[in-house]
Enzyme design. Sequence first.
Site, PDB file in Angstrom:
ATOM      1  N   TYR A  99     -20.529   9.621  -0.690  1.00  0.00           N
ATOM      2  CA  TYR A  99     -20.584   8.539   0.305  1.00  0.00           C
ATOM      3  C   TYR A  99     -20.369   7.210  -0.419  1.00  0.00           C
ATOM      4  CZ  TYR A  99     -21.571   9.507   5.155  1.00  0.00           C
ATOM      5  OH  TYR A  99     -21.441   9.828   6.476  1.00  0.00           O
ATOM      6  N   GLU A 123     -19.796   3.887   1.537  1.00  0.00           N
ATOM      7  CA  GLU A 123     -19.557   2.817   2.523  1.00  0.00           C
ATOM      8  C   GLU A 123     -19.567   1.456   1.833  1.00  0.00           C
ATOM      9  OE1 GLU A 123     -22.442   4.751   4.788  1.00  0.00           O
ATOM     10  OE2 GLU A 123     -21.333   4.540   6.659  1.00  0.00           O
ATOM     11  N   ASP A 139       4.610  -2.373  11.086  1.00  0.00           N
ATOM     12  CA  ASP A 139       4.101  -1.024  10.831  1.00  0.00           C
ATOM     13  C   ASP A 139       5.241  -0.267  10.153  1.00  0.00           C
ATOM     14  OD1 ASP A 139       3.480   1.646  10.934  1.00  0.00           O
ATOM     15  OD2 ASP A 139       2.810   1.643  13.016  1.00  0.00           O
ATOM     16  N   THR A 155       1.370   4.484   7.054  1.00  0.00           N
ATOM     17  CA  THR A 155       0.751   5.752   6.669  1.00  0.00           C
ATOM     18  C   THR A 155       1.163   6.014   5.226  1.00  0.00           C
ATOM     19  OG1 THR A 155       2.655   6.939   7.530  1.00  0.00           O
ATOM     20  CG2 THR A 155       0.726   6.806   8.961  1.00  0.00           C
ATOM     21  N   LYS A 177       4.312  10.063   4.992  1.00  0.00           N
ATOM     22  CA  LYS A 177       5.671  10.304   5.513  1.00  0.00           C
ATOM     23  C   LYS A 177       6.637  10.210   4.320  1.00  0.00           C
ATOM     24  CE  LYS A 177       4.601   8.958  10.258  1.00  0.00           C
ATOM     25  NZ  LYS A 177       3.351   8.173  10.338  1.00  0.00           N
ATOM     26  N   ARG A 235      -2.327  12.562   3.971  1.00  0.00           N
ATOM     27  CA  ARG A 235      -2.443  11.958   5.300  1.00  0.00           C
ATOM     28  C   ARG A 235      -3.414  10.784   5.246  1.00  0.00           C
ATOM     29  NH1 ARG A 235      -0.095  13.980   9.385  1.00  0.00           N
ATOM     30  NH2 ARG A 235       1.182  15.512   8.332  1.00  0.00           N
TER      31      ARG A 235
HETATM   32  N1  DSN Z   1       3.499  11.304  14.598  1.00  0.00           N
HETATM   33  C1  DSN Z   1       4.254  10.352  13.835  1.00  0.00           C
HETATM   34  C2  DSN Z   1       5.708  10.568  13.942  1.00  0.00           C
HETATM   35  O1  DSN Z   1       6.091  11.709  14.091  1.00  0.00           O
HETATM   36  O2  DSN Z   1       6.484   9.642  13.861  1.00  0.00           O
HETATM   37  C3  DSN Z   1       3.888   8.980  14.151  1.00  0.00           C
HETATM   38  O3  DSN Z   1       2.509   8.843  14.061  1.00  0.00           O
END
Ligand code: DSN
Length: 405
Positions: free
Chosen positions: A47, A49, A192, A218, A221, A227
Amino acid sequence: MNRDELLFSYLESETKRQNGGIELIASENFASKNVRALCGSILTNKYAEGFPGKRYYGGCVHIDEIENRAIELVTKLFGAKYACVQPHSGTQANMIAYYALLNTGDKILSLSLDEGGHLSHGSKVSFSSRYYNVDFYHLNKNGRIDYEALREKALEYRPNLILAGFSAYPFEIDYQKIKDVAKEVGAYFMVDMAHIAGLIAAGELDNPLKYADIVTSTTHKTLRGPRGGIVLTNNEEIIKKVNKACFPALQGGPLENIIGAKAECFYEALQPEYKEYIKQVKINTKACSDELTRLGDINSGTENHLFLLNTKKSFGVTGKDAQEKLEEIGITLNKNMLPNDDEKPSVTSGVRIGFAAVTTRGAIKEDAIEIARIIDGYLKNNIKKEDAISRVKTLTKSWKQIDEI
Ligand code: DSN
């Protein structure tokens, strides 16, 4: 202790599926074994925080080292002054950014989900439209952002925040034009970059940190990490608000195992091999799009890692049917709304195709062309199912298996 064998049998089946298939979902990738090791590490036990140097629990000396390392690496990677690496996901990162900069009821101007935006950018089924007022700018008939109409909409709507960065937009973004509009109407400019973060890190696309007040992403990707989410800014006042929005306002204990894995992914993205990987992603995406065009199939073209294929015009089938048919032969992709789509989001007129994942496994330009031919031939009923499956297997066997990555 006994383990749940049923559960582990599902894990084995999923491993076989990932190894045996062609993964073209544009938001997916295969994380390295070191990233995966950190995700599954003992860091999950702790933990922590708070933030490095200011925790609410004892025993955080090494957790602080790890989180500071993640911040050091991600700020270097994107040329940002400040970072929050605790967001659990991209949607959480966006929620944190809005909470930091806006009051409930403030106005956001973004691109809608059906034109390539994201649920968290103001969709009616998302928290973002319940807590904020949202209006949308649009694409022109070529599927590109209509910057002049965006300006007119902003002058009329007077948003508090203008948002760019998309989930299904195959072209480069002119950040300067949007920044100028944001300045003109006195709005924050947020980007974003979840989909294109890897291309930006590798210098293959323009860096939104040069223009935006706040940038979210994110990490799983094109960036090829675990993730999770991040928030970046060059503004000291904004990072203070971001950290307060992250904890204690919106999140509790950070996932330090994932933060460790994020640090490893930032390190990997700083290596020269990663730049070569991203160049290859772009080459493969373009090669597949060009080959489909040569075969007479209607698609958006591409300037990044993805493109949209109009399955209704090309093959007379909806995006949903194309997705299901290709899954029968081991090709995974997702149905996707096209600009001005007359089908429902659960049906759609097309699919989204991306090359970040298969390129990690070693796919080259010739493989991307072969993938285009399999998609075209199978959706036009010119290739038999068993032949298509065999061609898919030939490709996947020639690539790295996922535990070798
Ligand atoms: N689910 C993602 C995508 O496929 O673009 C976006 O969050």
